[in-house]
Design an enzyme around this catalytic site. Sequence first.
Site, short mmCIF file in Angstrom:
data_model
loop_
_atom_site.label_atom_id
_atom_site.label_comp_id
_atom_site.label_asym_id
_atom_site.label_seq_id
_atom_site.Cartn_x
_atom_site.Cartn_y
_atom_site.Cartn_z
N ASN A 30 0.84 -1.21 0.00
CA ASN A 30 0.00 0.00 0.00
C ASN A 30 0.87 1.25 0.00
O ASN A 30 0.59 2.21 -0.71
CB ASN A 30 -0.94 0.00 1.21
CG ASN A 30 -2.21 -0.78 0.93
OD1 ASN A 30 -3.08 -0.34 0.18
ND2 ASN A 30 -2.31 -1.98 1.51
N LYS A 80 1.07 -3.62 20.70
CA LYS A 80 0.97 -2.17 20.98
C LYS A 80 2.37 -1.61 21.19
O LYS A 80 3.34 -2.37 21.29
CB LYS A 80 0.08 -1.92 22.20
CG LYS A 80 0.65 -2.54 23.47
CD LYS A 80 -0.23 -2.22 24.67
CE LYS A 80 0.42 -2.76 25.93
NZ LYS A 80 -0.34 -2.48 27.15
N MET A 107 0.99 -3.23 12.35
CA MET A 107 0.29 -4.28 13.10
C MET A 107 0.18 -4.01 14.60
O MET A 107 0.30 -4.93 15.40
CB MET A 107 0.99 -5.63 12.86
CG MET A 107 1.07 -6.03 11.39
SD MET A 107 -0.56 -6.15 10.63
CE MET A 107 -1.12 -7.68 11.36
N LEU A 109 -1.95 -1.70 17.80
CA LEU A 109 -3.03 -0.79 18.18
C LEU A 109 -2.43 0.56 18.55
O LEU A 109 -1.33 0.64 19.09
CB LEU A 109 -3.77 -1.36 19.40
CG LEU A 109 -4.68 -2.54 19.10
CD1 LEU A 109 -5.22 -3.11 20.41
CD2 LEU A 109 -5.82 -2.09 18.20
N ASN A 124 -6.37 4.46 8.54
CA ASN A 124 -5.89 3.08 8.33
C ASN A 124 -6.64 2.48 7.16
O ASN A 124 -7.74 2.92 6.82
CB ASN A 124 -6.19 2.26 9.61
CG ASN A 124 -5.72 0.82 9.50
OD1 ASN A 124 -4.63 0.54 9.00
ND2 ASN A 124 -6.54 -0.11 9.95
N HIS A 126 -8.06 -1.32 5.76
CA HIS A 126 -8.35 -2.67 6.26
C HIS A 126 -9.02 -3.49 5.16
O HIS A 126 -9.89 -2.97 4.45
CB HIS A 126 -9.27 -2.57 7.49
CG HIS A 126 -9.61 -3.89 8.07
ND1 HIS A 126 -8.71 -4.62 8.84
CD2 HIS A 126 -10.72 -4.67 7.98
CE1 HIS A 126 -9.27 -5.77 9.19
NE2 HIS A 126 -10.49 -5.83 8.67
C1 GRF Z 1 -3.29 -4.82 3.79
O1 GRF Z 1 -4.17 -5.85 3.39
C2 GRF Z 1 -3.98 -3.83 4.68
O2 GRF Z 1 -5.34 -3.67 4.37
C3 GRF Z 1 -3.85 -4.48 6.04
O3 GRF Z 1 -2.57 -5.06 6.04
C4 GRF Z 1 -2.19 -5.35 4.70
C5 GRF Z 1 -0.89 -4.65 4.47
O4 GRF Z 1 -0.34 -4.97 3.23
N1 GRF Z 1 -4.06 -3.51 7.09
P1 GRF Z 1 0.88 -4.13 2.65
O5 GRF Z 1 1.98 -4.18 3.70
O6 GRF Z 1 0.41 -2.73 2.39
O7 GRF Z 1 1.28 -4.84 1.41
#
Ligand code: GRF
Length: 210
Positions: A30, A80, A107, A109, A124, A126
């Site tokens: 991302n 966390k 990963m 909170l 964020n 998801h």
């Molecule tokens: C993605 O599926 C995002 O929605 C989730 O964790 C994954 C991260 O993937 N929160 P990347 O590290 O961006 O490839």
Amino acid sequence: MKDPVSSSAGDTGDNDVLRIAILISGRGSNMEAILKRRMTMPKVRVVCVISDNPSAKGLQIAKNFDIDNLYLDPGPYKTKLDPAAEQRYIEYLISKKADLICLAGFMRLIKDSFLSAFPGRIINIHPSLLPKFPGLNAQKQALEAGEKVSGCTVHFVDSGIDSGSIIRQRTVPILERDNPDKLASRILKEEHILYSEIIKEISQKKIRIG
Ligand code: GRF
């Protein structure tokens, strides 16, 4: 050579520029999608990429884009940041004058003191249509629930698990012979579109942040 797009304007005090920080823990696809699209977002500057994992693949990708990137020790907990780590993160983000914090596969909170340092300014992404299937293995959860449609959500972060208010979603159909990996990769393509779209609209003030 320093990348003029990513490293300049915010440092010159351009108030019209949205300075974003991206927090990752792993692959960073991302983040990479945002970096690839930043030429189409003239009012966005990626001021840093921070990882809580020193071997996150995304750190190298950020480096290849010549974006300021670093590992910041998260402390002893798995899910966390401990208070000292939280302070390190907050201080670093303030030193970079970040306007918006984008969690992209980060990963952990985010607790209240972090949230109150950047009120309404942490978002964020998801891989489910929240409020359905928060937390881990969202794609598997959707398949097991027999859903016909899934997708991804960009939302504001609060102190819960993927529970903050929803900004926008994109959907994908769930197919007859889907498995979690196939579904995840179809959703991921939509994530890559959605996250940049939202960041761009925030920079254009079409979406309001705190
Ligand atoms: C993605 O599926 C995002 O929605 C989730 O964790 C994954 C991260 O993937 N929160 P990347 O590290 O961006 O490839």
